[in-house]
Design a protein around this motif. Structure first.
Motif, mmCIF file in Angstrom:
data_model
loop_
_atom_site.group_PDB
_atom_site.id
_atom_site.type_symbol
_atom_site.label_atom_id
_atom_site.label_comp_id
_atom_site.label_asym_id
_atom_site.label_seq_id
_atom_site.Cartn_x
_atom_site.Cartn_y
_atom_site.Cartn_z
ATOM 1 N N TYR A 40 -4.090 4.920 2.112
ATOM 2 C CA TYR A 40 -4.867 3.631 2.106
ATOM 3 C C TYR A 40 -5.347 3.383 3.526
ATOM 4 O O TYR A 40 -5.219 2.261 4.015
ATOM 5 N N TYR B 283 0.843 -1.244 -0.036
ATOM 6 C CA TYR B 283 -0.015 -0.228 -0.210
ATOM 7 C C TYR B 283 0.735 1.200 0.054
ATOM 8 O O TYR B 283 0.543 2.280 -0.745
ATOM 9 N N GLY C 104 -6.984 -4.871 11.739
ATOM 10 C CA GLY C 104 -8.034 -5.040 12.685
ATOM 11 C C GLY C 104 -8.404 -3.446 13.686
ATOM 12 O O GLY C 104 -8.884 -3.821 14.845
ATOM 13 N N ALA D 8 -6.315 -0.154 8.069
ATOM 14 C CA ALA D 8 -6.970 -0.354 9.140
ATOM 15 C C ALA D 8 -7.912 -1.825 8.983
ATOM 16 O O ALA D 8 -7.622 -2.701 10.114
ATOM 17 N N ASP D 9 -8.321 -2.263 7.898
ATOM 18 C CA ASP D 9 -8.929 -3.586 7.819
ATOM 19 C C ASP D 9 -7.794 -4.495 7.970
ATOM 20 O O ASP D 9 -8.130 -5.665 8.381
ATOM 21 N N LEU D 10 -6.663 -4.352 7.463
ATOM 22 C CA LEU D 10 -5.536 -5.420 7.580
ATOM 23 C C LEU D 10 -5.123 -5.798 8.969
ATOM 24 O O LEU D 10 -4.970 -6.725 9.111
ATOM 25 N N ARG E 287 -7.981 3.297 5.266
ATOM 26 C CA ARG E 287 -8.942 2.320 5.343
ATOM 27 C C ARG E 287 -8.688 0.700 5.115
ATOM 28 O O ARG E 287 -8.898 -0.026 5.921
ATOM 29 N N GLU E 288 -7.816 0.583 3.949
ATOM 30 C CA GLU E 288 -7.439 -0.960 3.772
ATOM 31 C C GLU E 288 -6.391 -1.281 4.867
ATOM 32 O O GLU E 288 -6.451 -2.504 5.365
ATOM 33 N N PRO F 115 -10.462 -0.349 14.147
ATOM 34 C CA PRO F 115 -11.817 -0.026 13.935
ATOM 35 C C PRO F 115 -11.979 1.550 13.166
ATOM 36 O O PRO F 115 -11.618 2.457 13.883
ATOM 37 N N TYR F 116 -11.928 1.479 11.896
ATOM 38 C CA TYR F 116 -11.610 2.758 11.335
ATOM 39 C C TYR F 116 -12.747 3.776 11.514
ATOM 40 O O TYR F 116 -12.067 4.920 11.521
ATOM 41 N N ASP F 117 -14.004 3.435 11.902
ATOM 42 C CA ASP F 117 -14.774 4.568 12.184
ATOM 43 C C ASP F 117 -14.663 5.207 13.546
ATOM 44 O O ASP F 117 -15.170 6.137 13.924
#
Length: 200
Positions: free
Chosen positions: A150, A64, A159, A155-157, A152-153, A161-163
């Motif tokens: 990137y 990323y 774990g 954050a997902d990778l 959000r990506e 919590p993006y929000d």
């Protein structure tokens, strides 16, 4: 190390990192124990740190980062700093530890600038304290935000919590191959005025 020496020689190190020498979690945690004494807005202590030393995760973050860096540097004029930034992007997963600095909460579209300033003003002193503590232990660091293209990506990778959490910066950490002197900077007198703005 005297504080004046630490303040003048702690600089972004992108190429001078020993990629073969491991950095233990213990030394990172030593630096973080000092970093969390930094001032924070309202005493909230709402910074959070994610250390990344897993090779697979580092590689994924680096992919990323490379994509964001290529877009960021695409039209940059040639310079030593640009080449240094490209080197970091090409070798990010080889850096022993990546430290992701985060702060609780996210900016809303209507957020007042003072709140935004408070959020980052609560995080970055702790990051700088971490970098100074790392410098005192022979570690080289760099403060970078390129990966946020990137966010959000990543954050997902990891774990995250993006929000609920904002990523503030990424700090690559490794032992320095050599000591660095003071960085070239404009004299403070050139960038300081008193009582009125007098800058071009």
């Amino acid at each position: 190390m005297l504080i004046d020496e630490a303040l003048t020689t702690t600089r972004a190190v992108r190429r001078g990192v020993d990629l073969r020498r491991p950095v233990t979690r213990d030394v990172i945690e030593q630096c973080l124990r000092l970093a969390v004494h930094a001032p924070t807005g309202g005493g909230r202590q709402d910074w959070r740190f994610v250390g990344i030393d897993d090779p697979g995760l580092k590689h994924a973050v680096a992919e990323y980062y490379r994509s964001a860096s290529a877009a960021h540097l695409k039209h940059a004029p040639p310079s030593t700093d640009v080449e240094s930034a490209r080197y970091l992007a090409q070798n990010l997963e080889r850096i022993p530890v990546l430290l992701l600095a985060c702060i609780l909460g996210r900016q809303s579209p209507s957020e007042h600038p003072a709140r935004t300033a408070s959020r980052y003003g609560s995080l970055y002193p702790a990051v700088w304290s971490f970098m100074l503590a790392a410098r005192a232990r022979g570690l080289a660091t760099a403060f970078t935000t390129v990966h946020l293209a990137y966010e959000r990506e990543i954050a997902d990778l990891l774990g995250i919590p993006y929000d609920q959490v904002t990523q503030g910066c990424l700090v690559p950490v490794g032992y320095a191959k050599r000591w660095f002197g003071a960085a070239g900077r404009r004299p403070a007198a050139d960038v300081t005025s008193w009582n009125h703005w007098r800058h071009g």
